[in-house]
Design a protein around this motif. Sequence first.
Motif, mmCIF file in Angstrom:
data_model
loop_
_atom_site.group_PDB
_atom_site.id
_atom_site.type_symbol
_atom_site.label_atom_id
_atom_site.label_comp_id
_atom_site.label_asym_id
_atom_site.label_seq_id
_atom_site.Cartn_x
_atom_site.Cartn_y
_atom_site.Cartn_z
ATOM 1 N N ARG A 196 0.840 -1.191 0.000
ATOM 2 C CA ARG A 196 0.000 0.000 0.000
ATOM 3 C C ARG A 196 0.878 1.245 0.000
ATOM 4 N N ASP A 197 0.528 2.198 -0.854
ATOM 5 C CA ASP A 197 1.181 3.500 -0.904
ATOM 6 C C ASP A 197 0.082 4.542 -0.760
ATOM 7 N N GLY A 198 -0.195 4.932 0.479
ATOM 8 C CA GLY A 198 -1.339 5.810 0.738
ATOM 9 C C GLY A 198 -2.619 5.052 0.488
ATOM 10 N N LYS A 199 -3.456 5.569 -0.404
ATOM 11 C CA LYS A 199 -4.712 4.899 -0.740
ATOM 12 C C LYS A 199 -4.563 3.931 -1.908
ATOM 13 N N THR A 200 -3.418 3.938 -2.538
ATOM 14 C CA THR A 200 -3.185 3.101 -3.716
ATOM 15 C C THR A 200 -2.490 1.803 -3.326
ATOM 16 N N VAL A 201 -2.977 0.698 -3.873
ATOM 17 C CA VAL A 201 -2.308 -0.591 -3.696
ATOM 18 C C VAL A 201 -1.549 -0.874 -4.980
ATOM 19 N N LEU A 202 -0.274 -1.187 -4.834
ATOM 20 C CA LEU A 202 0.585 -1.476 -5.976
ATOM 21 C C LEU A 202 0.908 -2.966 -6.005
ATOM 22 N N TYR A 203 0.889 -3.542 -7.191
ATOM 23 C CA TYR A 203 1.097 -4.980 -7.366
ATOM 24 C C TYR A 203 2.332 -5.229 -8.209
ATOM 25 N N ARG A 204 3.006 -6.327 -7.916
ATOM 26 C CA ARG A 204 4.147 -6.769 -8.719
ATOM 27 C C ARG A 204 4.178 -8.293 -8.710
ATOM 28 N N GLY A 205 4.705 -8.855 -9.778
ATOM 29 C CA GLY A 205 4.818 -10.307 -9.861
ATOM 30 C C GLY A 205 5.839 -10.832 -8.867
ATOM 31 N N ASP A 206 5.577 -12.008 -8.325
ATOM 32 C CA ASP A 206 6.518 -12.684 -7.429
ATOM 33 C C ASP A 206 7.047 -13.888 -8.199
ATOM 34 N N ARG A 207 8.182 -13.714 -8.840
ATOM 35 C CA ARG A 207 8.723 -14.716 -9.759
ATOM 36 C C ARG A 207 8.914 -16.082 -9.101
ATOM 37 N N GLU A 208 9.498 -16.113 -7.922
ATOM 38 C CA GLU A 208 9.773 -17.388 -7.257
ATOM 39 C C GLU A 208 8.487 -18.135 -6.903
ATOM 40 N N ARG A 209 7.526 -17.409 -6.335
ATOM 41 C CA ARG A 209 6.271 -18.065 -5.943
ATOM 42 C C ARG A 209 5.469 -18.491 -7.163
ATOM 43 N N ALA A 210 5.516 -17.706 -8.231
ATOM 44 C CA ALA A 210 4.810 -18.088 -9.456
ATOM 45 C C ALA A 210 5.449 -19.337 -10.062
ATOM 46 N N ALA A 211 6.766 -19.391 -10.068
ATOM 47 C CA ALA A 211 7.454 -20.573 -10.598
ATOM 48 C C ALA A 211 7.124 -21.806 -9.763
ATOM 49 N N GLN A 212 7.044 -21.647 -8.457
ATOM 50 C CA GLN A 212 6.704 -22.769 -7.587
ATOM 51 C C GLN A 212 5.269 -23.236 -7.836
ATOM 52 N N ALA A 213 4.353 -22.285 -8.013
ATOM 53 C CA ALA A 213 2.960 -22.640 -8.285
ATOM 54 C C ALA A 213 2.847 -23.398 -9.603
ATOM 55 N N LEU A 214 3.587 -22.973 -10.622
ATOM 56 C CA LEU A 214 3.561 -23.679 -11.903
ATOM 57 C C LEU A 214 4.162 -25.071 -11.781
ATOM 58 N N ALA A 215 5.244 -25.196 -11.027
ATOM 59 C CA ALA A 215 5.851 -26.515 -10.817
ATOM 60 C C ALA A 215 4.886 -27.439 -10.081
ATOM 61 N N ASP A 216 4.195 -26.903 -9.071
ATOM 62 C CA ASP A 216 3.200 -27.698 -8.338
ATOM 63 C C ASP A 216 2.083 -28.159 -9.266
ATOM 64 N N LEU A 217 1.614 -27.264 -10.134
ATOM 65 C CA LEU A 217 0.553 -27.601 -11.070
ATOM 66 C C LEU A 217 1.016 -28.679 -12.054
ATOM 67 N N GLN A 218 2.221 -28.533 -12.568
ATOM 68 C CA GLN A 218 2.751 -29.540 -13.490
ATOM 69 C C GLN A 218 2.859 -30.900 -12.813
ATOM 70 N N ARG A 219 3.339 -30.924 -11.582
ATOM 71 C CA ARG A 219 3.465 -32.171 -10.830
ATOM 72 C C ARG A 219 2.088 -32.800 -10.619
ATOM 73 N N TYR A 220 1.107 -31.996 -10.265
ATOM 74 C CA TYR A 220 -0.260 -32.483 -10.066
ATOM 75 C C TYR A 220 -0.819 -33.072 -11.366
ATOM 76 N N LEU A 221 -0.623 -32.363 -12.476
ATOM 77 C CA LEU A 221 -1.161 -32.841 -13.754
ATOM 78 C C LEU A 221 -0.506 -34.133 -14.199
ATOM 79 N N ARG A 222 0.765 -34.313 -13.894
ATOM 80 C CA ARG A 222 1.442 -35.567 -14.233
ATOM 81 C C ARG A 222 0.865 -36.735 -13.444
ATOM 82 N N LEU A 223 0.477 -36.479 -12.207
ATOM 83 C CA LEU A 223 -0.037 -37.536 -11.348
ATOM 84 C C LEU A 223 -1.514 -37.853 -11.598
ATOM 85 N N CYS A 224 -2.272 -36.842 -11.875
ATOM 86 C CA CYS A 224 -3.719 -37.050 -11.966
ATOM 87 C C CYS A 224 -4.200 -37.455 -13.349
#
Length: 81
Positions: free
Chosen positions: A52-80
């Motif tokens: 938060r910057d005053g009344k404005t909320v600023l967003y940015r990508g979290d590269r590490e967490r996004a990569a982990q989420a994609l890896a988790d999804l790929q692992r799930y799809l391989r298993l299911c």
Amino acid sequence: MRIALTVAVEGQAAQGAELSVGQVAELAGIGQSTASQQLALLRRGGIIASRRDGKTVLYRGDRERAAQALADLQRYLRLCC
């Protein structure tokens, strides 16, 4: 998905740039309320980070967490499927 890509691409182009909801909505070509709802989901999922910057909320990508989420999804799809 369009929001995640917008935040990721814009953030990469500007080396970790932060975007407001209005900026994300404009770049993604969607309404501001839709962008806000989708950003909240992505933030709760850890794909993007916010601050938060005053009344404005600023967003940015979290590269590490996004990569982990994609890896988790790929692992799930391989298993299911």
